[in-house]
Design a protein around this motif. Sequence first.
Motif, PDB file in Angstrom:
ATOM      1  N   ALA A 166      -5.152  -5.587  23.075  1.00  0.00           N
ATOM      2  CA  ALA A 166      -5.565  -4.889  21.861  1.00  0.00           C
ATOM      3  C   ALA A 166      -5.450  -3.376  22.015  1.00  0.00           C
ATOM      4  CB  ALA A 166      -7.000  -5.272  21.500  1.00  0.00           C
ATOM      5  N   LEU A 167      -5.835  -2.859  23.162  1.00  0.00           N
ATOM      6  CA  LEU A 167      -5.701  -1.420  23.393  1.00  0.00           C
ATOM      7  C   LEU A 167      -4.236  -0.996  23.347  1.00  0.00           C
ATOM      8  CD1 LEU A 167      -8.354  -1.096  26.231  1.00  0.00           C
ATOM      9  CD2 LEU A 167      -8.571  -0.228  23.894  1.00  0.00           C
ATOM     10  N   ALA A 168      -3.363  -1.847  23.887  1.00  0.00           N
ATOM     11  CA  ALA A 168      -1.933  -1.546  23.861  1.00  0.00           C
ATOM     12  C   ALA A 168      -1.374  -1.641  22.442  1.00  0.00           C
ATOM     13  CB  ALA A 168      -1.189  -2.491  24.801  1.00  0.00           C
ATOM     14  N   VAL A 169      -1.887  -2.569  21.643  1.00  0.00           N
ATOM     15  CA  VAL A 169      -1.443  -2.696  20.247  1.00  0.00           C
ATOM     16  C   VAL A 169      -1.785  -1.431  19.469  1.00  0.00           C
ATOM     17  CG1 VAL A 169      -1.949  -3.867  18.064  1.00  0.00           C
ATOM     18  CG2 VAL A 169      -1.425  -5.207  20.107  1.00  0.00           C
ATOM     19  N   VAL A 170      -3.005  -0.945  19.617  1.00  0.00           N
ATOM     20  CA  VAL A 170      -3.407   0.270  18.903  1.00  0.00           C
ATOM     21  C   VAL A 170      -2.529   1.445  19.319  1.00  0.00           C
ATOM     22  CG1 VAL A 170      -5.268   1.944  18.600  1.00  0.00           C
ATOM     23  CG2 VAL A 170      -5.775  -0.504  18.529  1.00  0.00           C
ATOM     24  N   GLU A 171      -2.284   1.576  20.617  1.00  0.00           N
ATOM     25  CA  GLU A 171      -1.416   2.660  21.094  1.00  0.00           C
ATOM     26  C   GLU A 171      -0.017   2.535  20.510  1.00  0.00           C
ATOM     27  OE1 GLU A 171       0.351   4.598  25.242  1.00  0.00           O
ATOM     28  OE2 GLU A 171      -1.017   2.889  25.336  1.00  0.00           O
ATOM     29  N   THR A 172       0.496   1.319  20.426  1.00  0.00           N
ATOM     30  CA  THR A 172       1.835   1.093  19.886  1.00  0.00           C
ATOM     31  C   THR A 172       1.899   1.456  18.412  1.00  0.00           C
ATOM     32  OG1 THR A 172       2.298  -0.649  21.509  1.00  0.00           O
ATOM     33  CG2 THR A 172       3.615  -0.657  19.488  1.00  0.00           C
ATOM     34  N   ILE A 173       0.914   1.026  17.642  1.00  0.00           N
ATOM     35  CA  ILE A 173       0.894   1.349  16.217  1.00  0.00           C
ATOM     36  C   ILE A 173       0.892   2.853  16.001  1.00  0.00           C
ATOM     37  CG2 ILE A 173      -0.529   1.257  14.125  1.00  0.00           C
ATOM     38  CD1 ILE A 173      -1.412  -1.557  15.037  1.00  0.00           C
ATOM     39  N   GLU A 174       0.053   3.553  16.746  1.00  0.00           N
ATOM     40  CA  GLU A 174      -0.090   4.984  16.532  1.00  0.00           C
ATOM     41  C   GLU A 174       1.071   5.778  17.123  1.00  0.00           C
ATOM     42  OE1 GLU A 174      -4.867   5.504  15.934  1.00  0.00           O
ATOM     43  OE2 GLU A 174      -4.096   5.779  17.975  1.00  0.00           O
ATOM     44  N   SER A 175       1.560   5.385  18.286  1.00  0.00           N
ATOM     45  CA  SER A 175       2.626   6.142  18.944  1.00  0.00           C
ATOM     46  C   SER A 175       3.988   5.891  18.313  1.00  0.00           C
ATOM     47  CB  SER A 175       2.679   5.792  20.436  1.00  0.00           C
ATOM     48  OG  SER A 175       1.477   6.156  21.086  1.00  0.00           O
ATOM     49  N   ASP A 176       4.223   4.682  17.808  1.00  0.00           N
ATOM     50  CA  ASP A 176       5.532   4.321  17.271  1.00  0.00           C
ATOM     51  C   ASP A 176       5.642   4.473  15.760  1.00  0.00           C
ATOM     52  OD1 ASP A 176       6.007   3.717  19.888  1.00  0.00           O
ATOM     53  OD2 ASP A 176       6.394   1.582  19.597  1.00  0.00           O
ATOM     54  N   GLY A 177       4.610   5.010  15.124  1.00  0.00           N
ATOM     55  CA  GLY A 177       4.673   5.250  13.690  1.00  0.00           C
ATOM     56  C   GLY A 177       4.813   3.985  12.862  1.00  0.00           C
ATOM     57  N   LEU A 178       4.051   2.953  13.208  1.00  0.00           N
ATOM     58  CA  LEU A 178       4.254   1.659  12.558  1.00  0.00           C
ATOM     59  C   LEU A 178       3.671   1.588  11.148  1.00  0.00           C
ATOM     60  CD1 LEU A 178       3.985  -0.922  15.474  1.00  0.00           C
ATOM     61  CD2 LEU A 178       5.959   0.314  14.571  1.00  0.00           C
ATOM     62  N   LEU A 179       2.762   2.487  10.790  1.00  0.00           N
ATOM     63  CA  LEU A 179       2.344   2.526   9.384  1.00  0.00           C
ATOM     64  C   LEU A 179       3.527   2.909   8.503  1.00  0.00           C
ATOM     65  CD1 LEU A 179      -1.146   4.278   9.571  1.00  0.00           C
ATOM     66  CD2 LEU A 179      -0.683   1.840   9.319  1.00  0.00           C
ATOM     67  N   ASP A 180       4.269   3.911   8.936  1.00  0.00           N
ATOM     68  CA  ASP A 180       5.469   4.299   8.183  1.00  0.00           C
ATOM     69  C   ASP A 180       6.501   3.188   8.187  1.00  0.00           C
ATOM     70  OD1 ASP A 180       4.465   6.783   7.515  1.00  0.00           O
ATOM     71  OD2 ASP A 180       5.375   7.794   9.240  1.00  0.00           O
ATOM     72  N   ARG A 181       6.611   2.493   9.311  1.00  0.00           N
ATOM     73  CA  ARG A 181       7.575   1.393   9.389  1.00  0.00           C
ATOM     74  C   ARG A 181       7.222   0.288   8.403  1.00  0.00           C
ATOM     75  NH1 ARG A 181      12.472  -0.274   9.365  1.00  0.00           N
ATOM     76  NH2 ARG A 181      12.839  -2.266  10.412  1.00  0.00           N
ATOM     77  N   ALA A 182       5.929  -0.032   8.282  1.00  0.00           N
ATOM     78  CA  ALA A 182       5.507  -1.060   7.330  1.00  0.00           C
ATOM     79  C   ALA A 182       5.857  -0.646   5.905  1.00  0.00           C
ATOM     80  CB  ALA A 182       4.008  -1.323   7.462  1.00  0.00           C
ATOM     81  N   ARG A 183       5.677   0.626   5.581  1.00  0.00           N
ATOM     82  CA  ARG A 183       6.011   1.106   4.235  1.00  0.00           C
ATOM     83  C   ARG A 183       7.518   1.044   3.989  1.00  0.00           C
ATOM     84  NH1 ARG A 183       2.523   5.832   5.953  1.00  0.00           N
ATOM     85  NH2 ARG A 183       0.391   5.106   5.620  1.00  0.00           N
ATOM     86  N   ALA A 184       8.302   1.334   5.017  1.00  0.00           N
ATOM     87  CA  ALA A 184       9.754   1.251   4.864  1.00  0.00           C
ATOM     88  C   ALA A 184      10.201  -0.189   4.645  1.00  0.00           C
ATOM     89  CB  ALA A 184      10.442   1.837   6.106  1.00  0.00           C
ATOM     90  N   ILE A 185       9.570  -1.130   5.350  1.00  0.00           N
ATOM     91  CA  ILE A 185       9.884  -2.542   5.155  1.00  0.00           C
ATOM     92  C   ILE A 185       9.533  -2.960   3.734  1.00  0.00           C
ATOM     93  CG2 ILE A 185       9.174  -4.882   5.815  1.00  0.00           C
ATOM     94  CD1 ILE A 185       9.002  -3.863   8.713  1.00  0.00           C
ATOM     95  N   GLU A 186       8.384  -2.510   3.241  1.00  0.00           N
ATOM     96  CA  GLU A 186       7.992  -2.824   1.856  1.00  0.00           C
ATOM     97  C   GLU A 186       9.054  -2.329   0.878  1.00  0.00           C
ATOM     98  OE1 GLU A 186       4.623  -1.586  -1.494  1.00  0.00           O
ATOM     99  OE2 GLU A 186       4.240  -1.187   0.627  1.00  0.00           O
ATOM    100  N   LYS A 187       9.505  -1.108   1.055  1.00  0.00           N
ATOM    101  CA  LYS A 187      10.492  -0.550   0.138  1.00  0.00           C
ATOM    102  C   LYS A 187      11.767  -1.387   0.121  1.00  0.00           C
ATOM    103  CE  LYS A 187      12.799   3.842  -0.969  1.00  0.00           C
ATOM    104  NZ  LYS A 187      14.194   3.368  -0.997  1.00  0.00           N
ATOM    105  N   THR A 188      12.262  -1.724   1.313  1.00  0.00           N
ATOM    106  CA  THR A 188      13.489  -2.515   1.409  1.00  0.00           C
ATOM    107  C   THR A 188      13.314  -3.887   0.771  1.00  0.00           C
ATOM    108  OG1 THR A 188      14.203  -1.379   3.428  1.00  0.00           O
ATOM    109  CG2 THR A 188      15.132  -3.563   3.011  1.00  0.00           C
ATOM    110  N   MET A 189      12.220  -4.557   1.121  1.00  0.00           N
ATOM    111  CA  MET A 189      12.023  -5.921   0.636  1.00  0.00           C
ATOM    112  C   MET A 189      11.778  -5.949  -0.870  1.00  0.00           C
ATOM    113  SD  MET A 189       9.983  -7.958   3.633  1.00  0.00           S
ATOM    114  CE  MET A 189      10.829  -9.483   3.233  1.00  0.00           C
ATOM    115  N   LYS A 190      10.957  -5.049  -1.363  1.00  0.00           N
ATOM    116  CA  LYS A 190      10.670  -5.071  -2.794  1.00  0.00           C
ATOM    117  C   LYS A 190      11.899  -4.714  -3.633  1.00  0.00           C
ATOM    118  CE  LYS A 190       5.683  -4.598  -3.295  1.00  0.00           C
ATOM    119  NZ  LYS A 190       4.568  -3.759  -3.792  1.00  0.00           N
TER     120      LYS A 190
END
Length: 450
Positions: A334-358
């Motif tokens: 879990a600690l590694a997951v949080v670090e990955t989300i924050e370090s790899d910009g995965l909130l932005d990645r999720a939004r980009a996936i939404e844009k493509t899929m929608k």
Amino acid sequence: MTQRATVTGGPFLPQRRRLVTEIPGPRSRDLLARKGAAVPRGVGTTLPVFAVAAGDGVVVDVDGNSFIDFGSGIAVTTVGNSAPRVVEAVTAQVQAFTHTCFMVTPYDTYIRVAEELNRLTPGDHDKRTVLFNSGAEAVENAVKIARSYTKRQAVVAFDHGYHGRTNLTMALTAKNMPYKSGFGPFAGEVYRAPLSYPFRDGGRDGAEAAREAVDVIEKQVGVDNLAALVIEPIQGEGGFIVPAPGFLATLAEWCRANDVVFIADEVQTGFARTGEMFAVDHEGVVPDLIVTAKGIAGGLPLAAVTGRAEIVDAPHVGGLGGTYGGNPLACAAALAVVETIESDGLLDRARAIEKTMKERLTALRQSDPRIGEVRGRGAMIAVELVEPGSTTPDPDLTKRVAAAAHADGLVVLTCGTYGNVLRFLPPLSMPDHLLTEGLDVLERIFEATR
């Protein structure tokens, strides 16, 4: 996001869709026969194949077929099935120790996970976090905590909601088959209120829908008897239903005014899945208690209840816990997951996936009247399939499209109270070319089933 190969047991895993046998292949068929002889029939599977490797955007089966993964193990492998930081952290922890039980000889990673959840979850109030094994267990404990705090017993859940398979969470769950049928009697003092379902509500706004729910609650339950309201900010198994704006906020405001604990079940929606860390963040709602699991630990079993300190501290010493809750391997993950989300910009990645899929699915809807609605947020997108020109559910079409996708090397899941929703949950580590190819596969299938 840059494309990268994933290390799974040593070799790099190619990020491609590749079918080398029919589905299922001979080795998977052998394993299916063994499953039938060893595992009860009540444990179903979506695809009749058996995985041997997975990472980033693919799952590889025992016959060498490589599937594009639009399922993420039901929203669990949000950062990927073998995220490097998770693999490294779990490997180091397993070499140190696998278990001592936090209630016997505690360890600091449990505390660190609690601190991270207290930091990440909505609101700047004083918080506490307790860790469990599964989403259902966490939901059940959230209800226990709310009852202990309020000294009341009644709990309200919502139409189309899914909260788990334990006795109490089956009572909270709305859908009978396959989750509840034949398994009663269920826990008492559980009531149900109507949900905002924009596709079927005729344009009713969220605040109005919330007032209707409150009217039902006040008449059928009574505020003085109500401990908690439990709701998924976006329904999961119920069909990825996104309530109309204002619905959640109006309910939360009513709960605060009446000393009712507002519990957000973010088991499926949490940890960057929707393009925010938590789905309630889209609405600016601050729950009293928030329940998390699934994407929390990269595939290891972990769940949590996080909330206002005065509420979570209400149960007596020894009243909360469990042998495996906050297992050290899961905490490291879990600690590694949080670090990955924050370090790899995965909130932005999720939004980009939404844009493509929608964009792709909305264009498909415009040419195919069987797609009643495209909805969802982030990498949590769904299409509801109906008879053309109506809102009448078409579960048969949904099954045919899903089966065709599986046969063509694409993992998709179905859901919905009426069984007529295709849901897409790609890992946020999926490279763009696989996301596009998966949508190409869907487009071809819809054209072929006209």
